[in-house]
Design a protein around this motif. Structure first.
Motif, mmCIF file in Angstrom:
data_model
loop_
_atom_site.group_PDB
_atom_site.id
_atom_site.type_symbol
_atom_site.label_atom_id
_atom_site.label_comp_id
_atom_site.label_asym_id
_atom_site.label_seq_id
_atom_site.Cartn_x
_atom_site.Cartn_y
_atom_site.Cartn_z
ATOM 1 N N CYS A 331 39.384 -25.046 -38.555
ATOM 2 C CA CYS A 331 40.233 -26.235 -38.558
ATOM 3 C C CYS A 331 40.658 -26.562 -37.140
ATOM 4 C CB CYS A 331 41.460 -26.028 -39.452
ATOM 5 S SG CYS A 331 42.403 -24.530 -39.055
ATOM 6 N N MET A 332 41.031 -27.807 -36.921
ATOM 7 C CA MET A 332 41.515 -28.247 -35.617
ATOM 8 C C MET A 332 42.516 -29.382 -35.811
ATOM 9 S SD MET A 332 38.150 -28.341 -33.124
ATOM 10 C CE MET A 332 37.417 -29.707 -34.017
ATOM 11 N N CYS A 333 43.355 -29.597 -34.771
ATOM 12 C CA CYS A 333 44.206 -30.779 -34.730
ATOM 13 C C CYS A 333 44.451 -31.134 -33.276
ATOM 14 C CB CYS A 333 45.517 -30.578 -35.490
ATOM 15 S SG CYS A 333 46.661 -29.395 -34.737
ATOM 16 N N LEU A 334 44.750 -32.403 -33.021
ATOM 17 C CA LEU A 334 44.996 -32.902 -31.677
ATOM 18 C C LEU A 334 46.420 -33.424 -31.564
ATOM 19 C CD1 LEU A 334 41.838 -34.945 -30.576
ATOM 20 C CD2 LEU A 334 42.858 -33.038 -29.345
ATOM 21 N N VAL A 335 47.098 -33.084 -30.476
ATOM 22 C CA VAL A 335 48.409 -33.620 -30.153
ATOM 23 C C VAL A 335 48.363 -34.076 -28.707
ATOM 24 C CG1 VAL A 335 50.894 -33.215 -30.185
ATOM 25 C CG2 VAL A 335 49.418 -31.867 -31.667
ATOM 26 N N GLY A 336 48.173 -35.369 -28.499
ATOM 27 C CA GLY A 336 48.029 -35.862 -27.139
ATOM 28 C C GLY A 336 46.840 -35.206 -26.459
ATOM 29 N N GLU A 337 47.094 -34.525 -25.355
ATOM 30 C CA GLU A 337 46.020 -33.855 -24.622
ATOM 31 C C GLU A 337 45.849 -32.400 -25.039
ATOM 32 O OE1 GLU A 337 47.038 -34.373 -20.550
ATOM 33 O OE2 GLU A 337 46.429 -36.476 -20.494
ATOM 34 N N ASN A 338 46.606 -31.960 -26.028
ATOM 35 C CA ASN A 338 46.491 -30.586 -26.527
ATOM 36 C C ASN A 338 45.635 -30.543 -27.776
ATOM 37 O OD1 ASN A 338 49.549 -30.497 -25.206
ATOM 38 N ND2 ASN A 338 48.378 -28.625 -24.901
ATOM 39 N N LEU A 339 44.682 -29.615 -27.807
ATOM 40 C CA LEU A 339 43.862 -29.378 -28.991
ATOM 41 C C LEU A 339 44.185 -27.982 -29.515
ATOM 42 C CD1 LEU A 339 40.160 -30.243 -29.569
ATOM 43 C CD2 LEU A 339 40.921 -27.905 -30.016
ATOM 44 N N CYS A 340 44.386 -27.875 -30.824
ATOM 45 C CA CYS A 340 44.641 -26.577 -31.467
ATOM 46 C C CYS A 340 43.486 -26.260 -32.400
ATOM 47 C CB CYS A 340 45.958 -26.614 -32.244
ATOM 48 S SG CYS A 340 47.386 -27.156 -31.281
ATOM 49 N N SER A 341 43.015 -25.027 -32.369
ATOM 50 C CA SER A 341 41.894 -24.612 -33.209
ATOM 51 C C SER A 341 42.267 -23.359 -33.996
ATOM 52 C CB SER A 341 40.646 -24.353 -32.353
ATOM 53 O OG SER A 341 40.906 -23.347 -31.375
ATOM 54 N N GLY A 342 42.015 -23.391 -35.299
ATOM 55 C CA GLY A 342 42.261 -22.241 -36.154
ATOM 56 C C GLY A 342 40.957 -21.596 -36.553
ATOM 57 N N SER A 343 40.959 -20.257 -36.646
ATOM 58 C CA SER A 343 39.690 -19.547 -36.815
ATOM 59 C C SER A 343 39.746 -18.462 -37.884
ATOM 60 C CB SER A 343 39.292 -18.915 -35.476
ATOM 61 O OG SER A 343 38.184 -18.043 -35.605
ATOM 62 N N ALA A 344 38.551 -18.071 -38.300
ATOM 63 C CA ALA A 344 38.412 -16.941 -39.207
ATOM 64 C C ALA A 344 38.798 -15.634 -38.537
ATOM 65 C CB ALA A 344 36.976 -16.857 -39.719
ATOM 66 N N ASP A 345 38.948 -15.638 -37.201
ATOM 67 C CA ASP A 345 39.385 -14.422 -36.506
ATOM 68 C C ASP A 345 40.907 -14.244 -36.533
ATOM 69 O OD1 ASP A 345 40.416 -16.167 -34.603
ATOM 70 O OD2 ASP A 345 38.910 -15.722 -33.083
ATOM 71 N N LYS A 346 41.613 -15.098 -37.320
ATOM 72 C CA LYS A 346 43.049 -15.022 -37.571
ATOM 73 C C LYS A 346 43.908 -15.579 -36.434
ATOM 74 C CE LYS A 346 42.268 -10.675 -40.074
ATOM 75 N NZ LYS A 346 42.694 -9.254 -40.228
ATOM 76 N N THR A 347 43.288 -16.153 -35.416
ATOM 77 C CA THR A 347 44.044 -16.665 -34.280
ATOM 78 C C THR A 347 44.014 -18.188 -34.229
ATOM 79 O OG1 THR A 347 42.208 -16.694 -32.701
ATOM 80 C CG2 THR A 347 43.407 -14.612 -32.964
ATOM 81 N N ILE A 348 44.960 -18.735 -33.451
ATOM 82 C CA ILE A 348 45.012 -20.172 -33.176
ATOM 83 C C ILE A 348 44.852 -20.341 -31.669
ATOM 84 C CG2 ILE A 348 46.387 -22.281 -33.299
ATOM 85 C CD1 ILE A 348 47.943 -20.931 -35.625
ATOM 86 N N GLY A 349 43.856 -21.098 -31.261
ATOM 87 C CA GLY A 349 43.651 -21.359 -29.843
ATOM 88 C C GLY A 349 44.358 -22.645 -29.433
ATOM 89 N N ILE A 350 44.992 -22.632 -28.271
ATOM 90 C CA ILE A 350 45.642 -23.815 -27.724
ATOM 91 C C ILE A 350 44.865 -24.235 -26.479
ATOM 92 C CG2 ILE A 350 47.798 -24.859 -26.950
ATOM 93 C CD1 ILE A 350 47.943 -23.764 -29.776
ATOM 94 N N TRP A 351 44.438 -25.505 -26.450
ATOM 95 C CA TRP A 351 43.559 -26.000 -25.398
ATOM 96 C C TRP A 351 44.151 -27.254 -24.765
ATOM 97 C CZ3 TRP A 351 39.065 -23.042 -24.954
ATOM 98 C CH2 TRP A 351 38.813 -22.175 -26.034
ATOM 99 N N LYS A 352 43.784 -27.488 -23.515
ATOM 100 C CA LYS A 352 44.194 -28.686 -22.793
ATOM 101 C C LYS A 352 42.957 -29.491 -22.431
ATOM 102 C CE LYS A 352 47.756 -30.814 -20.733
ATOM 103 N NZ LYS A 352 49.031 -31.130 -21.398
#
Length: 421
Positions: A331-352
């Motif tokens: 799964c993913m979602c976008l907030v302005g210039e931030n992208l968040c990604s959810g994974s089967a590895d149990k973590t959430i990545g925060i990206w710019k």
């Protein structure tokens, strides 16, 4: 305990666009008799924010804080939606829970027994839920009724069905020796999106269907992909569908992409955004201006494309591909210039995202005890950050405050701006 904000961290204004009555979110005990049966509510776990502070970036400029862990679902959390003053979370256990902001207490439940919920979206004063039984259910939201979320219809509607079932030309082959009306999905509905008076539904049956909100009529069925449709998003007249066939396809109505043509006009393929070979694209998001499209794959990669206009024609060019997780991006979602990604590895990545559309990692959120299945973020600015909601196969809904990228001096200044009362 109640979460409160200090003067330096203003609480976001929570509008109530789905409520047909202008009443405030607070209700008297006499008017909540129907919901009282859900009290005492399973309390959410409010964590000590200061002790949970954790620096996320290599440069030390980014942070997150765990605000709450909400429990109550009988199955894994499959999808989320923000609904005015409410947060809606649905599960594979067929239940939909309504959480009321800002105290994050359970308000009510609805939808039990209607099939595992795969997706939900809101439009006006209605909530649309997609189910494993290949049906879409329509719920009306109203403060005037004790049953705030009331089932009012199911798609396809009986009227739509009766108008078509007598004519053979309305049937399509779904599998060997089996036919269905073209307005029916033949398998689980995996995703929904809303755009300009229309609901789009994607299914494991490889099709994309278009429904008109005003009369709930099915307008169109598109043979969209060679495998299951996993994700949908709409922006600037283009509908993007992500599929297990490893492609994201862009669909638009005939004519200019910004055309305000009638809702009955058909959609055509505008372009194909190719992913990696032999992988599934599980989710797709698009920036508010429609310029950048990102897809999350089963190989743990996030890929990004830039929209390019060549005269009257659209095309997309790949601008980034980065190994974002050790396991599949779900799964993913976008907030302005931030992208968040959810994974089967149990973590959430925060990206710019930078000005070229490339993304770089500024943080990793840990906390879920199972794969992260769904993400939603609030656009409200909260102390220089935003609220992120994540649902996982561990049956929990978690609420995070995520800082936006800024200098360390500003970060330190606001470190103590969230307090417990």
């Amino acid at each position: 305990m109640v979460l409160t904000m200090s003067a330096s961290l203003p609480e976001p204004t929570l509008s109530t666009p789905l409520l047909s009555s202008p009443e405030t979110s607070s209700r008297t005990s006499s008017s909540r008799s129907e919901e009282d049966r859900y009290k005492p509510i399973t309390p959410f776990e409010l964590l000590d924010i200061k002790s949970q502070f954790s620096s996320l970036t290599l440069s030390g400029f980014h942070s997150y804080r765990s605000l709450a862990v909400l429990s109550g679902h009988i199955g894994s959390v499959s999808c989320l939606a923000l609904c005015g003053e409410f947060i809606l979370s649905a599960s594979q256990g067929k239940d939909i829970i309504v959480w009321q902001q800002p105290d994050l207490r359970m308000f009510t439940k609805f939808g039990q027994g209607d099939g595992s919920v795969k997706a939900l979206v809101t439009a006006g004063n209605k909530v649309f839920t997609a189910h494993q039984d290949s049906r879409i259910r329509v719920w009306k939201v109203s403060r005037k009724s004790e049953n705030v979320f009331r089932l009012v219809d199911t798609l396809p509607t009986t009227k739509d069905y009766l108008g078509k079932f007598m004519k053979q030309r309305n049937y399509v082959q779904t599998r060997r020796n089996h036919k269905r009306l073209w307005i029916e999905h033949a398998d689980s509905i995996s995703c929904l999106t809303v755009y300009k008076g229309l609901i789009y539904s994607g299914s494991w049956d490889k099709t994309l269907k278009v429904w008109r909100i005003s009369d709930l009529k099915c307008l169109e069925s598109i043979k969209a992909h060679d495998d299951a449709v996993n994700g949908l998003v709409a922006c600037k007249g283009i509908i993007y569908s992500a599929s297990a066939d490893g492609k994201i396809k862009a669909w638009g109505k005939q004519g200019n992409k910004s055309s305000s043509s009638s809702s009955s006009s058909s959609h055509s393929l505008k372009g194909i955004l190719e992913g990696h070979k032999d992988i599934s694209l599980n989710s797709v998001v698009v920036s508010e201006d429609g310029k950048w499209v990102y897809g999350g794959g089963s190989d743990g990669f996030v890929m990004g494309w830039e929209e390019v206009m060549n005269g009257e024609y659209l095309s997309w060019k790949l601008v980034c591909e980065i190994k974002s997780h050790q396991m599949a991006v779900l799964c993913m979602c976008l907030v302005g210039e931030n992208l968040c990604s959810g994974s089967a590895d149990k973590t959430i990545g925060i990206w710019k995202r930078d000005f070229e559309g490339k993304i770089f990692k500024i943080g990793v959120i840990n906390g879920h005890e199972a794969p992260v299945k769904c993400l939603q973020a609030s656009n409200d600015n909260v102390g220089g950050g935003f609220l992120l909601y994540s649902g996982g196969l561990d049956k929990s809904l978690r609420v995070w405050w995520v800082s936006k990228h800024r200098n360390s001096a500003q970060e330190n200044k606001e470190e103590n701006s969230i307090v417990l009362a």
